[in-house]
Design a protein around this motif. Sequence first.
Motif, PDB file in Angstrom:
ATOM      1  N   HIS A 217       0.811  -1.143   0.158  1.00  0.00           N
ATOM      2  CA  HIS A 217      -0.021   0.142  -0.012  1.00  0.00           C
ATOM      3  C   HIS A 217       0.724   1.324   0.042  1.00  0.00           C
ATOM      4  CE1 HIS A 217      -2.884   3.014   1.210  1.00  0.00           C
ATOM      5  NE2 HIS A 217      -3.786   2.235   1.065  1.00  0.00           N
ATOM      6  N   PRO A 218       0.597   2.092  -0.676  1.00  0.00           N
ATOM      7  CA  PRO A 218       1.503   3.347  -1.004  1.00  0.00           C
ATOM      8  C   PRO A 218       1.526   4.190   0.350  1.00  0.00           C
ATOM      9  CG  PRO A 218       0.044   3.377  -2.891  1.00  0.00           C
ATOM     10  CD  PRO A 218      -0.470   2.155  -1.768  1.00  0.00           C
ATOM     11  N   ASP A 219       0.554   4.092   1.223  1.00  0.00           N
ATOM     12  CA  ASP A 219       0.555   5.004   2.577  1.00  0.00           C
ATOM     13  C   ASP A 219       0.881   3.721   3.764  1.00  0.00           C
ATOM     14  OD1 ASP A 219       0.372   7.328   1.390  1.00  0.00           O
ATOM     15  OD2 ASP A 219      -2.077   7.268   1.603  1.00  0.00           O
ATOM     16  N   PHE A 220       1.551   2.709   3.564  1.00  0.00           N
ATOM     17  CA  PHE A 220       1.664   1.796   4.572  1.00  0.00           C
ATOM     18  C   PHE A 220       2.369   2.457   5.927  1.00  0.00           C
ATOM     19  CE2 PHE A 220       4.027  -1.068   7.067  1.00  0.00           C
ATOM     20  CZ  PHE A 220       3.051  -2.175   7.042  1.00  0.00           C
ATOM     21  N   HIS A 221       3.146   2.975   5.644  1.00  0.00           N
ATOM     22  CA  HIS A 221       4.009   3.739   7.114  1.00  0.00           C
ATOM     23  C   HIS A 221       2.748   4.573   7.685  1.00  0.00           C
ATOM     24  CE1 HIS A 221       7.366   1.886   6.347  1.00  0.00           C
ATOM     25  NE2 HIS A 221       7.710   2.676   5.170  1.00  0.00           N
ATOM     26  N   LYS A 222       2.110   5.363   7.091  1.00  0.00           N
ATOM     27  CA  LYS A 222       0.897   6.412   7.726  1.00  0.00           C
ATOM     28  C   LYS A 222       0.144   5.556   8.255  1.00  0.00           C
ATOM     29  CE  LYS A 222      -2.468   9.424   6.046  1.00  0.00           C
ATOM     30  NZ  LYS A 222      -3.182  10.403   4.855  1.00  0.00           N
ATOM     31  N   ILE A 223      -0.583   4.484   7.623  1.00  0.00           N
ATOM     32  CA  ILE A 223      -1.490   3.734   8.180  1.00  0.00           C
ATOM     33  C   ILE A 223      -0.990   3.013   9.495  1.00  0.00           C
ATOM     34  CG2 ILE A 223      -3.216   1.966   7.756  1.00  0.00           C
ATOM     35  CD1 ILE A 223      -3.325   2.628   4.942  1.00  0.00           C
ATOM     36  N   SER A 224       0.226   2.406   9.321  1.00  0.00           N
ATOM     37  CA  SER A 224       0.440   1.502  10.284  1.00  0.00           C
ATOM     38  C   SER A 224       0.746   2.320  11.547  1.00  0.00           C
ATOM     39  CB  SER A 224       1.640   0.574   9.838  1.00  0.00           C
ATOM     40  OG  SER A 224       2.998   1.363   9.321  1.00  0.00           O
ATOM     41  N   GLU A 225       1.492   3.323  11.557  1.00  0.00           N
ATOM     42  CA  GLU A 225       2.034   4.291  12.551  1.00  0.00           C
ATOM     43  C   GLU A 225       0.748   4.894  13.390  1.00  0.00           C
ATOM     44  OE1 GLU A 225       4.907   6.737  10.913  1.00  0.00           O
ATOM     45  OE2 GLU A 225       6.257   5.161  10.153  1.00  0.00           O
TER      46      GLU A 225
END
Length: 319
Positions: A81-89
Amino acid sequence: MKQNVGGVMNVDGPLDEFKYTGWHIELTNRCPLACPACIRTMHGPGSKSDIDSDLLLNFLPNPEKYDYIFFQGNLGDPIYHPDFHKISEHFFSANELQVTTNGMQTKEFWQRVLETWPESSIVELSIDGLQDTNSIYRVNSNWNKIQELFELIATTKRKCQIRWKYIVFEHNHHQVEEAIALSKKIGMNEFKIKKSWTIHDDMSNNGQIKDYYNPEWFDYVKRETLDELAPFCYTGDMHYINSQGNYYPCCWIDNDISSLGHISEGLDSIKDKFLNFSNLLTWGKCPEVCREMCCKISNNDKEMITPNSVVDRKIIVND
């Protein structure tokens, strides 16, 4: 750390109230692999879909309320997912955060995960063999990428837990002990041995892939199924959102019933629709998939457990 494997309870009628405790979220249907037994390989992923990150974070704005957030897809791998870090954090304050993945991302991607994911999180790596066998089932996997990740795990100070999940087949069962030793050498916390689904001819990769069974690993295989339910959704565990933002009581039911709603509607609307669905949570009314995946089972007078929680899996804690 809490291991959330689903409660076991009698279901004798509709719920009067309901509390969500855990979420299984498919962030994307993207994946570069072509595992023969994957629904994606057999039927195709359909059009590309990544969950809308803003909608998701607005739908679950207070992650500290949840026992469990689990990123894994029916069709895709969450790390794409392009926003993986934004979502997971956003979900770092949940009681437990877990991602299950094939592990093939960039070095920079994994450095950020290893350096930031909290103590209450688990990174589970789906690697089914070693350099010469992993790609037999994990078609298109790149061992150089996996080796790069192994080196990072061995050398990067981290707080999160690392688990190696290993599905055993005829072609890789002889390497399990070597893989366990490797996982300990590089500092992984756990090693999970998992029995494969039944491999039919159309999943066998021209006969290369066959089932394998070892009774020392899979001690719940001989079991009695009972005509009673112990559903994850009843206890609040593992409610499912797919990569299009549609809500289902669980991931197994995704292909068997229509979506009960969309995250754009908000959590209160989703709860109301689930409470209506809960009228079906009896043996005679529920969809067939509920009877298959969430029937109660017994094993030689042991405690009643739920299929697909600890059945046909063995987790080894690396000391």
